[in-house]
Design a protein around this motif. Sequence first.
Motif, PDB file in Angstrom:
ATOM      1  N   ALA A  33       0.840  -1.207   0.000  1.00  0.00           N
ATOM      2  CA  ALA A  33       0.000   0.000   0.000  1.00  0.00           C
ATOM      3  C   ALA A  33       0.872   1.251   0.000  1.00  0.00           C
ATOM      4  CB  ALA A  33      -0.927  -0.012   1.223  1.00  0.00           C
ATOM      5  N   GLU A  82      10.077   3.121   6.627  1.00  0.00           N
ATOM      6  CA  GLU A  82       9.675   1.729   6.895  1.00  0.00           C
ATOM      7  C   GLU A  82      10.451   1.243   8.119  1.00  0.00           C
ATOM      8  OE1 GLU A  82       7.629  -0.874   6.062  1.00  0.00           O
ATOM      9  OE2 GLU A  82       8.866  -2.014   7.472  1.00  0.00           O
ATOM     10  N   ARG A 117       4.046  -7.557   4.452  1.00  0.00           N
ATOM     11  CA  ARG A 117       3.631  -8.954   4.594  1.00  0.00           C
ATOM     12  C   ARG A 117       3.907  -9.778   3.336  1.00  0.00           C
ATOM     13  NH1 ARG A 117      -2.271  -7.927   6.030  1.00  0.00           N
ATOM     14  NH2 ARG A 117      -1.706  -5.734   5.844  1.00  0.00           N
ATOM     15  N   HIS A 143       2.916 -16.069  -2.376  1.00  0.00           N
ATOM     16  CA  HIS A 143       1.867 -15.117  -2.748  1.00  0.00           C
ATOM     17  C   HIS A 143       1.505 -15.340  -4.211  1.00  0.00           C
ATOM     18  CE1 HIS A 143       2.522 -13.042   1.006  1.00  0.00           C
ATOM     19  NE2 HIS A 143       1.653 -12.097   0.693  1.00  0.00           N
ATOM     20  N   VAL A 144       0.214 -15.290  -4.514  1.00  0.00           N
ATOM     21  CA  VAL A 144      -0.208 -15.407  -5.916  1.00  0.00           C
ATOM     22  C   VAL A 144      -1.174 -14.281  -6.237  1.00  0.00           C
ATOM     23  CG1 VAL A 144       0.038 -17.915  -5.898  1.00  0.00           C
ATOM     24  CG2 VAL A 144      -2.197 -16.903  -5.425  1.00  0.00           C
ATOM     25  N   VAL A 198       8.297   4.896  12.845  1.00  0.00           N
ATOM     26  CA  VAL A 198       7.626   6.100  13.343  1.00  0.00           C
ATOM     27  C   VAL A 198       6.994   5.726  14.681  1.00  0.00           C
ATOM     28  CG1 VAL A 198       5.612   7.579  12.949  1.00  0.00           C
ATOM     29  CG2 VAL A 198       7.253   7.173  11.105  1.00  0.00           C
ATOM     30  N   ASP A 238      -4.434  -2.659   3.080  1.00  0.00           N
ATOM     31  CA  ASP A 238      -5.462  -3.558   2.545  1.00  0.00           C
ATOM     32  C   ASP A 238      -6.757  -3.497   3.350  1.00  0.00           C
ATOM     33  OD1 ASP A 238      -4.539  -4.871   4.821  1.00  0.00           O
ATOM     34  OD2 ASP A 238      -3.941  -6.716   3.791  1.00  0.00           O
ATOM     35  N   MET A 277      -2.957  -8.434  -2.102  1.00  0.00           N
ATOM     36  CA  MET A 277      -2.005  -7.470  -2.656  1.00  0.00           C
ATOM     37  C   MET A 277      -2.757  -6.480  -3.550  1.00  0.00           C
ATOM     38  SD  MET A 277       1.260  -9.890  -3.517  1.00  0.00           S
ATOM     39  CE  MET A 277       0.415 -11.065  -4.560  1.00  0.00           C
TER      40      MET A 277
HETATM   41  C1  LIG Z   1       1.202 -15.487   4.879  1.00  0.00           C
HETATM   42  C2  LIG Z   1       0.499 -14.568   3.938  1.00  0.00           C
HETATM   43  C3  LIG Z   1       0.092 -15.043   2.682  1.00  0.00           C
HETATM   44  C4  LIG Z   1      -0.584 -14.184   1.811  1.00  0.00           C
HETATM   45  N1  LIG Z   1      -0.920 -14.620   0.566  1.00  0.00           N
HETATM   46  C5  LIG Z   1      -1.441 -13.735  -0.333  1.00  0.00           C
HETATM   47  C6  LIG Z   1      -1.634 -14.111  -1.685  1.00  0.00           C
HETATM   48  O1  LIG Z   1      -1.329 -15.231  -2.111  1.00  0.00           O
HETATM   49  N2  LIG Z   1      -2.172 -13.190  -2.527  1.00  0.00           N
HETATM   50  C7  LIG Z   1      -2.495 -11.935  -2.116  1.00  0.00           C
HETATM   51  O2  LIG Z   1      -2.957 -11.129  -2.946  1.00  0.00           O
HETATM   52  N3  LIG Z   1      -2.316 -11.553  -0.827  1.00  0.00           N
HETATM   53  C8  LIG Z   1      -1.795 -12.416   0.061  1.00  0.00           C
HETATM   54  N4  LIG Z   1      -1.571 -12.019   1.349  1.00  0.00           N
HETATM   55  C9  LIG Z   1      -2.034 -10.687   1.776  1.00  0.00           C
HETATM   56  C10 LIG Z   1      -1.050  -9.605   1.350  1.00  0.00           C
HETATM   57  O3  LIG Z   1       0.265  -9.937   1.742  1.00  0.00           O
HETATM   58  C11 LIG Z   1      -1.449  -8.295   2.047  1.00  0.00           C
HETATM   59  O4  LIG Z   1      -2.810  -8.027   1.791  1.00  0.00           O
HETATM   60  C12 LIG Z   1      -0.633  -7.105   1.571  1.00  0.00           C
HETATM   61  O5  LIG Z   1       0.731  -7.412   1.450  1.00  0.00           O
HETATM   62  C13 LIG Z   1      -0.848  -5.967   2.577  1.00  0.00           C
HETATM   63  O6  LIG Z   1      -0.070  -4.859   2.225  1.00  0.00           O
HETATM   64  P1  LIG Z   1      -0.154  -3.545   3.124  1.00  0.00           P
HETATM   65  O7  LIG Z   1       0.815  -2.577   2.544  1.00  0.00           O
HETATM   66  O8  LIG Z   1      -1.564  -3.135   3.264  1.00  0.00           O
HETATM   67  O9  LIG Z   1       0.313  -3.975   4.581  1.00  0.00           O
HETATM   68  P2  LIG Z   1       1.738  -4.491   5.104  1.00  0.00           P
HETATM   69  O10 LIG Z   1       2.355  -5.361   4.069  1.00  0.00           O
HETATM   70  O11 LIG Z   1       1.503  -5.089   6.443  1.00  0.00           O
HETATM   71  O12 LIG Z   1       2.617  -3.173   5.217  1.00  0.00           O
HETATM   72  C14 LIG Z   1       2.656  -2.352   6.352  1.00  0.00           C
HETATM   73  C15 LIG Z   1       4.084  -1.876   6.498  1.00  0.00           C
HETATM   74  O13 LIG Z   1       4.151  -0.884   7.517  1.00  0.00           O
HETATM   75  C16 LIG Z   1       5.325  -1.086   8.265  1.00  0.00           C
HETATM   76  N5  LIG Z   1       5.134  -0.410   9.558  1.00  0.00           N
HETATM   77  C17 LIG Z   1       4.265  -0.758  10.544  1.00  0.00           C
HETATM   78  N6  LIG Z   1       4.361   0.117  11.578  1.00  0.00           N
HETATM   79  C18 LIG Z   1       5.297   1.038  11.215  1.00  0.00           C
HETATM   80  C19 LIG Z   1       5.841   2.185  11.846  1.00  0.00           C
HETATM   81  N7  LIG Z   1       5.420   2.557  13.068  1.00  0.00           N
HETATM   82  N8  LIG Z   1       6.778   2.896  11.199  1.00  0.00           N
HETATM   83  C20 LIG Z   1       7.228   2.538   9.968  1.00  0.00           C
HETATM   84  N9  LIG Z   1       6.754   1.431   9.335  1.00  0.00           N
HETATM   85  C21 LIG Z   1       5.803   0.704   9.942  1.00  0.00           C
HETATM   86  C22 LIG Z   1       5.433  -2.594   8.342  1.00  0.00           C
HETATM   87  O14 LIG Z   1       6.733  -3.021   8.695  1.00  0.00           O
HETATM   88  C23 LIG Z   1       5.033  -2.985   6.916  1.00  0.00           C
HETATM   89  O15 LIG Z   1       6.147  -3.015   6.056  1.00  0.00           O
HETATM   90  C24 LIG Z   1      -0.900 -12.855   2.238  1.00  0.00           C
HETATM   91  C25 LIG Z   1      -0.484 -12.398   3.483  1.00  0.00           C
HETATM   92  C26 LIG Z   1       0.230 -13.236   4.317  1.00  0.00           C
HETATM   93  C27 LIG Z   1       0.704 -12.702   5.633  1.00  0.00           C
END
Ligand SMILES: Cc1cc2nc3c(=O)[nH]c(=O)nc-3n(C[C@H](O)[C@H](O)[C@H](O)COP(=O)(O)OP(=O)(O)OC[C@H]3O[C@@H](n4cnc5c(N)ncnc54)[C@H](O)[C@@H]3O)c2cc1C
Length: 475
Positions: free
Chosen positions: A7, A26, A34, A51-52, A231, A416, A426
């Motif tokens: 995101a 980050e 994730r 991840h797919v 942060v 997400d 994703m």
């Molecule tokens: C095991 C697993 C399998 C999955 N399989 C799939 C799949 O096959 N297909 C699919 O589409 N999706 C899959 N997903 C879901 C997908 O990974 C997530 O929906 C997506 O990656 C979420 O992205 P995001 O940026 O919203 O959150 P996140 O990836 O959680 O990003 C948040 C970020 O913020 C950072 N952060 C948090 N607090 C702070 C702070 N205070 N200061 C600075 N940084 C901070 C974290 O370290 C992280 O890097 C899976 C998830 C998991 C865990």
Amino acid sequence: MIGGGLAGLACGVALAEASWRVRLFEQKHFLGGRATSYVLPNGEHVDNCQHVTLGCCTNLADFYRRVDSADKIKFFDELVFLDPQGRRGTMKAGLLPAPFHMTGSFLTFAPLTMRDKLSIARAMLDIVAAKGKTADLAAPGGISMLEWLRRRRQTKGAIERLWRVVLVSALDEELDRTDARYGVDVFWKAFLMNSTGYRMGVPIVPLAELYAGCKAAIESRGGEVNLRSPVRSLHAEGTSIKAVQFDAGREESADAYVFAVTHDALFDLMPESIRRAEPSLANLSKIKTAPITGVHFWFDRPVMDEPFVTLLDTNTQWIFNKTMLYGEQNGATNNSEQYLQMVISASYDLLKKSRQEIIDICLREVRQALPRAQAAQLMKSTVIKEVAATFSPQPGVDRWRPQQETRVPGLFFAGDWTATGWPATMEGAVRSGYLAAEAVLRTSGSVSASEHQFLQPDLPPTGLMSMFLPKQNPK
Ligand SMILES: Cc1cc2nc3c(=O)[nH]c(=O)nc-3n(C[C@H](O)[C@H](O)[C@H](O)COP(=O)(O)OP(=O)(O)OC[C@H]3O[C@@H](n4cnc5c(N)ncnc54)[C@H](O)[C@@H]3O)c2cc1C
């Protein structure tokens, strides 16, 4: 930008393209959140979990194109299912037009009986007739997918061997805890509306390699990507945001602040005055999470020829042949060995089990599904339990998902879990990032705001569906 998951990266890259100077912070020492990978001491790359993506994930595909990673995703047309009785079923688009493109493979799908198939066909026609929105999906508070299926008198075999298999993997939740709106949408967008929406895209590189272009996209436009930069809080006076605060009292200020962290981390970062001003924050604790367990096996010889298979009636839901998918690219992989990754979504039952118990369960199931694994030696294995892998798509959860634009000037959310209409994927994360970027441009009065629409339209309907569906627009 606070958070370097998909995101935050999607939002950061989009704003950089709109000529904003993006500073991304980050907390970890790598990008991807994730959806990332790490390197073992022997140099081998391991995804935190396989991840797919699917053909219908148009925004994720757009993001990969923007950061030069599109060629690192390989798409497959055929999905293979194996049951414990040794029956094999494939799902594949044939010559018929959508929504009937899967009919050929469905009719010959051995793990389902004719009664199962008739009940599934009835439910699919119901979805098509309602253009993806059957009347009962609009019930206040939502209804569960299991209830939706019961109302359509689905057989036990149909539920266990089709609906549950597809939806637990796609949505990371059991059918009785899944809002039917999400479940029906998966079948509508991936299997019915368009003949390519179901195609499965699998990365052919470790996940972290997909994000190399993000840093370049942000930095080439004067921005920064700062790793190991957690942060700690938001500094506000009333509802006026002054800065974000880091360790040792360091502060950084900006014209706009996008918090792209997980929903459970966000609340603690917000001061009392902002919690009062932005009511959606109080609802975040109502968004529950669901687990995914990844199991990694290294065998001393090849045991599997397919790139991936789905198992029916077992704990193990998917087996991915990482050796085949990575090809020559993973330095430590020896061609005579084989590295497999298994995925178990909504793995509540496994959370209580020890790693060895999980390995024993998966090994038994893998050896049953892949006869060559019976004589093979398991050289190494690892289990990664992600307890809060995704938000749980429970009935009515959309009520608690906040918009990307908040009531506080200069404060935006991405992730997400924000309101995208999509489940925790994703694709959902990238959509949220694009929506947040559009909100930043819109509210800043940027002259270029109208030129910058990042959100991509869904796949257009094909076949017969194109005759009775209106043209899509992105929102
Ligand atoms: C095991 C697993 C399998 C999955 N399989 C799939 C799949 O096959 N297909 C699919 O589409 N999706 C899959 N997903 C879901 C997908 O990974 C997530 O929906 C997506 O990656 C979420 O992205 P995001 O940026 O919203 O959150 P996140 O990836 O959680 O990003 C948040 C970020 O913020 C950072 N952060 C948090 N607090 C702070 C702070 N205070 N200061 C600075 N940084 C901070 C974290 O370290 C992280 O890097 C899976 C998830 C998991 C865990």
